[in-house]
Design a protein around this motif. Structure first.
Motif, PDB file in Angstrom:
ATOM      1  N   GLY A   1      12.184  -6.145   0.151  1.00  0.00           N
ATOM      2  CA  GLY A   1      11.076  -7.316   0.231  1.00  0.00           C
ATOM      3  C   GLY A   1      10.109  -7.430  -0.820  1.00  0.00           C
ATOM      4  N   ASP A   2      10.152  -6.347  -1.660  1.00  0.00           N
ATOM      5  CA  ASP A   2       8.972  -6.236  -2.736  1.00  0.00           C
ATOM      6  C   ASP A   2       9.724  -6.947  -3.930  1.00  0.00           C
ATOM      7  N   LEU A   3       9.062  -7.822  -4.864  1.00  0.00           N
ATOM      8  CA  LEU A   3       9.353  -8.205  -6.100  1.00  0.00           C
ATOM      9  C   LEU A   3       8.925  -7.365  -7.170  1.00  0.00           C
TER      10      LEU A   3
ATOM     11  N   ALA B   1       8.069 -10.654  -1.561  1.00  0.00           N
ATOM     12  CA  ALA B   1       8.873 -11.691  -0.817  1.00  0.00           C
ATOM     13  C   ALA B   1       8.479 -11.777   0.463  1.00  0.00           C
ATOM     14  N   LYS B   2       8.057 -10.661   1.211  1.00  0.00           N
ATOM     15  CA  LYS B   2       7.700 -10.458   2.565  1.00  0.00           C
ATOM     16  C   LYS B   2       6.125 -11.005   2.789  1.00  0.00           C
ATOM     17  N   ASP B   3       6.048 -11.357   4.057  1.00  0.00           N
ATOM     18  CA  ASP B   3       4.475 -11.981   4.503  1.00  0.00           C
ATOM     19  C   ASP B   3       3.685 -10.813   4.772  1.00  0.00           C
TER      20      ASP B   3
ATOM     21  N   GLY C   1      -0.591   5.541  -4.047  1.00  0.00           N
ATOM     22  CA  GLY C   1       0.370   4.956  -3.645  1.00  0.00           C
ATOM     23  C   GLY C   1      -0.137   4.161  -2.477  1.00  0.00           C
ATOM     24  N   SER C   2       0.950   3.448  -1.755  1.00  0.00           N
ATOM     25  CA  SER C   2       0.759   2.838  -0.699  1.00  0.00           C
ATOM     26  C   SER C   2       0.359   1.325  -0.724  1.00  0.00           C
ATOM     27  N   ALA C   3      -0.054   1.109  -1.839  1.00  0.00           N
ATOM     28  CA  ALA C   3      -0.628  -0.280  -2.313  1.00  0.00           C
ATOM     29  C   ALA C   3      -0.941  -0.227  -3.695  1.00  0.00           C
ATOM     30  N   PRO C   4      -0.824  -1.593  -4.431  1.00  0.00           N
ATOM     31  CA  PRO C   4      -0.692  -1.528  -5.854  1.00  0.00           C
ATOM     32  C   PRO C   4      -2.235  -1.032  -6.527  1.00  0.00           C
ATOM     33  N   LEU C   5      -1.789   0.006  -7.363  1.00  0.00           N
ATOM     34  CA  LEU C   5      -3.296   0.205  -8.129  1.00  0.00           C
ATOM     35  C   LEU C   5      -3.256  -0.513  -9.283  1.00  0.00           C
TER      36      LEU C   5
ATOM     37  N   LEU D   1      -1.249   9.100 -11.551  1.00  0.00           N
ATOM     38  CA  LEU D   1       0.263   8.921 -11.330  1.00  0.00           C
ATOM     39  C   LEU D   1       0.740   8.065 -10.160  1.00  0.00           C
ATOM     40  N   GLU D   2       0.917   6.866 -10.405  1.00  0.00           N
ATOM     41  CA  GLU D   2       1.242   5.688  -9.489  1.00  0.00           C
ATOM     42  C   GLU D   2       2.826   6.160  -8.987  1.00  0.00           C
ATOM     43  N   ARG D   3       3.026   5.986  -7.831  1.00  0.00           N
ATOM     44  CA  ARG D   3       4.419   5.989  -7.296  1.00  0.00           C
ATOM     45  C   ARG D   3       4.374   4.907  -6.214  1.00  0.00           C
ATOM     46  N   TYR D   4       5.745   4.520  -5.871  1.00  0.00           N
ATOM     47  CA  TYR D   4       6.045   3.456  -4.873  1.00  0.00           C
ATOM     48  C   TYR D   4       6.939   3.934  -3.829  1.00  0.00           C
ATOM     49  N   GLY D   5       6.611   3.563  -2.502  1.00  0.00           N
ATOM     50  CA  GLY D   5       7.418   4.031  -1.428  1.00  0.00           C
ATOM     51  C   GLY D   5       7.315   3.215  -0.247  1.00  0.00           C
ATOM     52  N   MET D   6       8.055   3.299   0.724  1.00  0.00           N
ATOM     53  CA  MET D   6       8.195   2.340   2.036  1.00  0.00           C
ATOM     54  C   MET D   6       8.404   3.102   3.094  1.00  0.00           C
ATOM     55  N   THR D   7       7.921   2.883   4.232  1.00  0.00           N
ATOM     56  CA  THR D   7       8.209   3.738   5.469  1.00  0.00           C
ATOM     57  C   THR D   7       9.704   3.874   5.700  1.00  0.00           C
ATOM     58  N   GLU D   8      10.531   2.932   5.498  1.00  0.00           N
ATOM     59  CA  GLU D   8      12.017   3.079   5.634  1.00  0.00           C
ATOM     60  C   GLU D   8      12.711   4.026   4.687  1.00  0.00           C
TER      61      GLU D   8
ATOM     62  N   ILE E   1       0.363  -8.167   4.358  1.00  0.00           N
ATOM     63  CA  ILE E   1      -1.053  -7.869   3.802  1.00  0.00           C
ATOM     64  C   ILE E   1      -1.254  -6.409   3.884  1.00  0.00           C
ATOM     65  N   ILE E   2      -1.875  -5.508   2.594  1.00  0.00           N
ATOM     66  CA  ILE E   2      -2.087  -4.252   2.727  1.00  0.00           C
ATOM     67  C   ILE E   2      -3.410  -4.069   2.603  1.00  0.00           C
ATOM     68  N   THR E   3      -4.275  -3.441   3.474  1.00  0.00           N
ATOM     69  CA  THR E   3      -5.534  -3.331   3.426  1.00  0.00           C
ATOM     70  C   THR E   3      -5.841  -1.934   3.416  1.00  0.00           C
TER      71      THR E   3
ATOM     72  N   TYR F   1      -3.003   0.277   4.808  1.00  0.00           N
ATOM     73  CA  TYR F   1      -2.600  -0.145   6.039  1.00  0.00           C
ATOM     74  C   TYR F   1      -1.774  -1.412   6.107  1.00  0.00           C
ATOM     75  N   ASN F   2      -0.684  -1.634   6.412  1.00  0.00           N
ATOM     76  CA  ASN F   2       0.084  -2.588   6.619  1.00  0.00           C
ATOM     77  C   ASN F   2      -0.221  -3.545   7.569  1.00  0.00           C
ATOM     78  N   VAL F   3      -0.508  -4.752   7.396  1.00  0.00           N
ATOM     79  CA  VAL F   3      -0.874  -5.770   8.388  1.00  0.00           C
ATOM     80  C   VAL F   3       0.051  -7.077   8.339  1.00  0.00           C
TER      81      VAL F   3
HETATM   82  P1  AMP Z   1       4.752   0.763   4.607  1.00  0.00           P
HETATM   83  O1  AMP Z   1       5.652  -0.298   5.516  1.00  0.00           O
HETATM   84  O2  AMP Z   1       3.482   1.048   5.448  1.00  0.00           O
HETATM   85  O3  AMP Z   1       5.557   1.923   4.373  1.00  0.00           O
HETATM   86  O4  AMP Z   1       4.394  -0.047   3.177  1.00  0.00           O
HETATM   87  C1  AMP Z   1       5.539  -0.292   1.986  1.00  0.00           C
HETATM   88  C2  AMP Z   1       4.837  -1.318   1.187  1.00  0.00           C
HETATM   89  O5  AMP Z   1       3.666  -0.739   0.541  1.00  0.00           O
HETATM   90  C3  AMP Z   1       5.759  -1.536   0.092  1.00  0.00           C
HETATM   91  O6  AMP Z   1       7.092  -2.240   0.697  1.00  0.00           O
HETATM   92  C4  AMP Z   1       5.210  -2.006  -0.941  1.00  0.00           C
HETATM   93  O7  AMP Z   1       4.755  -3.345  -0.589  1.00  0.00           O
HETATM   94  C5  AMP Z   1       3.719  -1.300  -0.797  1.00  0.00           C
HETATM   95  N1  AMP Z   1       3.605  -0.175  -1.807  1.00  0.00           N
HETATM   96  C6  AMP Z   1       3.593   0.797  -1.636  1.00  0.00           C
HETATM   97  N2  AMP Z   1       3.526   1.707  -2.764  1.00  0.00           N
HETATM   98  C7  AMP Z   1       3.130   0.575  -3.661  1.00  0.00           C
HETATM   99  C8  AMP Z   1       2.591   0.549  -5.025  1.00  0.00           C
HETATM  100  N3  AMP Z   1       2.747   1.747  -5.607  1.00  0.00           N
HETATM  101  N4  AMP Z   1       2.568  -0.559  -5.770  1.00  0.00           N
HETATM  102  C9  AMP Z   1       2.531  -1.767  -4.761  1.00  0.00           C
HETATM  103  N5  AMP Z   1       3.029  -1.566  -3.694  1.00  0.00           N
HETATM  104  C10 AMP Z   1       3.419  -0.610  -3.009  1.00  0.00           C
END
Ligand code: AMP
Ligand code: MCA
Length: 501
Positions: A384-386, A401-403, A280-284, A301-308, A405-407, A410-412
């Motif tokens: 802000g995610d599509l 949709a948000k500007d 997680g944290s970025a697209p696999l 197992l891919e999962r999705y989340g966000m700090t908020e 970069i995930i490197t 880490y979010n930039v």
């Molecule tokens: P953060 O603000 O560090 O919590 O990063 C959250 C962002 O990471 C999300 O809004 C997504 O854009 C991205 N993200 C987290 N998990 C995934 C995932 N499995 N696939 C694609 N994007 C993800």
């Protein structure tokens, strides 16, 4: 049982002698009882510093068992934990101190002189202590030896704050996401059960302890299951391979998986005891998912989340894990794919993912206007995610949709870098974009229009040097005559990405 510390106390009571944290390469083991004592001592040291319920404790310190105990000690007192990336520079730290006005800042011993100067300058009344060397003059460790240990866990309600985690936005300045005890506990309970964590598990932990992924998702699953954590200081290929032979679960960002696959000797034999790989944290990418399956026999197992929000959606543990999708909304969390007005779209349409539930944060620290802008009137948070949602509820993240970069997970936020570039007198304007990168997924590229024809890429890099953490600094700088714009005058970043990608 809202305070996560109560789960820790349960684990300690249940199996005090069981190993909680194990350090790599025979670096030692810490049982639940030992970690409980350390937490009580550190809580005592914090209390002696005047830390109480709702005090803010900022921490920029190396990953270690003491760092984990400090997190639990802060929560034990009902205080608010504010972890910071260890890569942040003094200039970035200055901003966080001014914004959060912490009561106490715990930093690495070597950083103490500069951090004390920053705190004095900020006039926030912030005290400074260090973690990492008991001989340092400001060592929290020494205070812990002298203080009265505190075993009592502060009673907290679901709404009480447990942590502030800084995350940026389109404004370019990081905002503190206020996470409550209810946010953390509700997510932890769901994930532990969904991913079937149990006491026999050994979690391979190579993520940093200052983000949601490593601090909450990983540590809380282990805490609730009372299982062992193999705590590695960072991602190191050889150490990870040795760790995998003892572990049953690993959580990582996609870069962990691509780096392991880049080693031709890595294969199924290295994963013989593993039951679960989580990403997680970025697209696999789907190819990475397939290559991992072919090499190891495991479906990540891919999962999705966000700090908020903490965790929002996950592929199933028992059911089908489909590459390129993040599975289903977690139990108790409502998710919709909506248009620009927040109206739910028909299934399979692309729209913005919106989320409502006990996991949703309490707003940005002291920013009511910016908080309100991210919520719909009916309480849904706009990620802000599509995304698309299939008829059975399966979600795929298809863009942003948000500007952002995930490197390497880490979010930039481009705006933060563009603001610094545009402040240079030799720069007329700039655009920062993410380009595909084989290791980090995306890398940072700055496109700069010079106001001074003598400006060089090296000078641009130098100007950003001390101001930004390494992972935010552009790995590529392009000097151009002008930026492509649409009819409304907006810079067309998609054109730039196609040109330089
Ligand atoms: P953060 O603000 O560090 O919590 O990063 C959250 C962002 O990471 C999300 O809004 C997504 O854009 C991205 N993200 C987290 N998990 C995934 C995932 N499995 N696939 C694609 N994007 C993800
Ligand atoms: C290190 N560098 C980076 C990154 N990390 N550059 C760009 N992006 C990065 N992520 C720089 C270093 O400063 C160094 O620069 C150079 O790259 C090489 O360092 P290297 O040793 O290869 O890097 P590393 O130390 O091995 O780190 C790579 C990493 C690490 C393992 C991918 O960045 C990492 O652990 N990322 C995880 C981040 C994470 O936990 N995200 C979760 C956020 P130089 O050579 O010039 O000194 S929480 C979240 O997103 C939500 C809630 C969610 O869904 O989980």
């Amino acid at each position: 049982m809202t305070n996560i510390c109560a789960h820790f106390a349960d684990a300690c009571a249940h199996a005090p002698e069981a190993v909680f944290l194990q350090l790599p390469d025979d670096g030692g083991e810490h049982s639940f009882a030992v970690m409980e004592r350390r937490t009580a001592q550190l809580a005592g040291a914090l209390r002696a510093q005047g830390i109480a319920a709702d005090s803010r404790v900022m921490v920029q310190a190396a990953k270690s068992p003491d760092m984990a105990a400090l997190y639990l000690a802060v929560l034990r007192l009902g205080a608010i934990f504010i972890p910071l990336n260890t890569a942040y520079t003094a200039a970035e730290l200055q901003y966080f101190i001014a914004d959060a006005a912490p009561h106490l800042l715990v930093c690495a011993p070597a950083a103490a002189p500069s951090v004390m100067a920053l705190c004095a300058e900020a006039k926030t009344g912030t005290e400074v202590r260090t973690l990492g060397d008991a001989t340092s003059p400001q060592a929290l460790e020494r205070a812990a030896e002298q203080a009265e240990p505190i075993a009592q866990i502060a009673s907290r309600s679901d709404a009480d704050l447990a942590a502030l985690l800084y995350t940026s936005g389109t404004t370019g300045r990081p905002k503190g996401a206020m996470l409550s005890h209810g946010n953390l506990a509700s997510n932890a309970v769901v994930l532990r059960s969904l991913w079937a964590f149990r006491a026999e598990d050994v979690l391979l932990h190579a993520l940093p302890l200052f983000h949601v992924h490593g601090l909450f998702v990983a540590m809380h699953c282990a805490l609730l299951a009372a299982c062992r954590v193999l705590l590695l200081p960072k991602f190191d290929l050889a150490q990870i391979k040795r760790g995998l032979r003892q572990a049953s679960v690993m959580m990582g960002v996609p870069t962990f998986y691509s780096r392991l696959l880049a080693d031709p000797e890595f294969g199924a034999a290295d994963c013989a005891r593993m039951r679960l790989f989580i990403s997680g944290s970025a697209p696999l990418s789907a190819p990475l998912h397939r290559d991992w399956l072919a090499r190891t026999g495991h479906r990540i197992l891919e999962r999705y989340g966000m700090t908020e929000l903490g965790m929002v959606a996950s592929n199933p543990y028992a059911g089908e894990r489909i590459a390129g999708t993040v599975g289903y909304a977690l139990p108790g969390i409502a998710v919709r794919v909506a248009d620009a007005d927040g109206q739910e779209l028909p299934r399979d349409s692309i729209g913005t993912l919106e989320v409502k539930g006990p996991n949703v944060f309490r707003g940005y620290w002291q920013r009511p206007t910016e908080t309100a802008a991210e919520f719909r009137a009916d309480g849904y948070f706009i990620t802000g995610d599509l995304a698309t949602m299939a008829a059975d509820g399966r979600i795929a993240i298809v863009g942003r949709a948000k500007d952002l970069i995930i490197t390497g997970g880490y979010n930039v936020y481009p705006k933060e870098i563009e603001t610094l570039l545009d402040a240079m007198p030799q720069v007329a304007e700039s655009a920062v974009i993410g380009l595909p990168h084989p290791d980090f997924g995306e890398s940072v590229c700055a496109i700069v229009v010079a106001a001074d024809p003598a400006l060089s890429a090296a000078e641009v890099r130098r100007a950003l040097g001390g101001k930004l953490a390494k992972f935010k600094q552009p790995s590529r700088v392009e000097l151009v005559d002008s930026l492509p714009r649409n009819a409304l005058g907006k810079v067309q970043k998609n054109v730039l990405r196609a040109r330089y990608g």
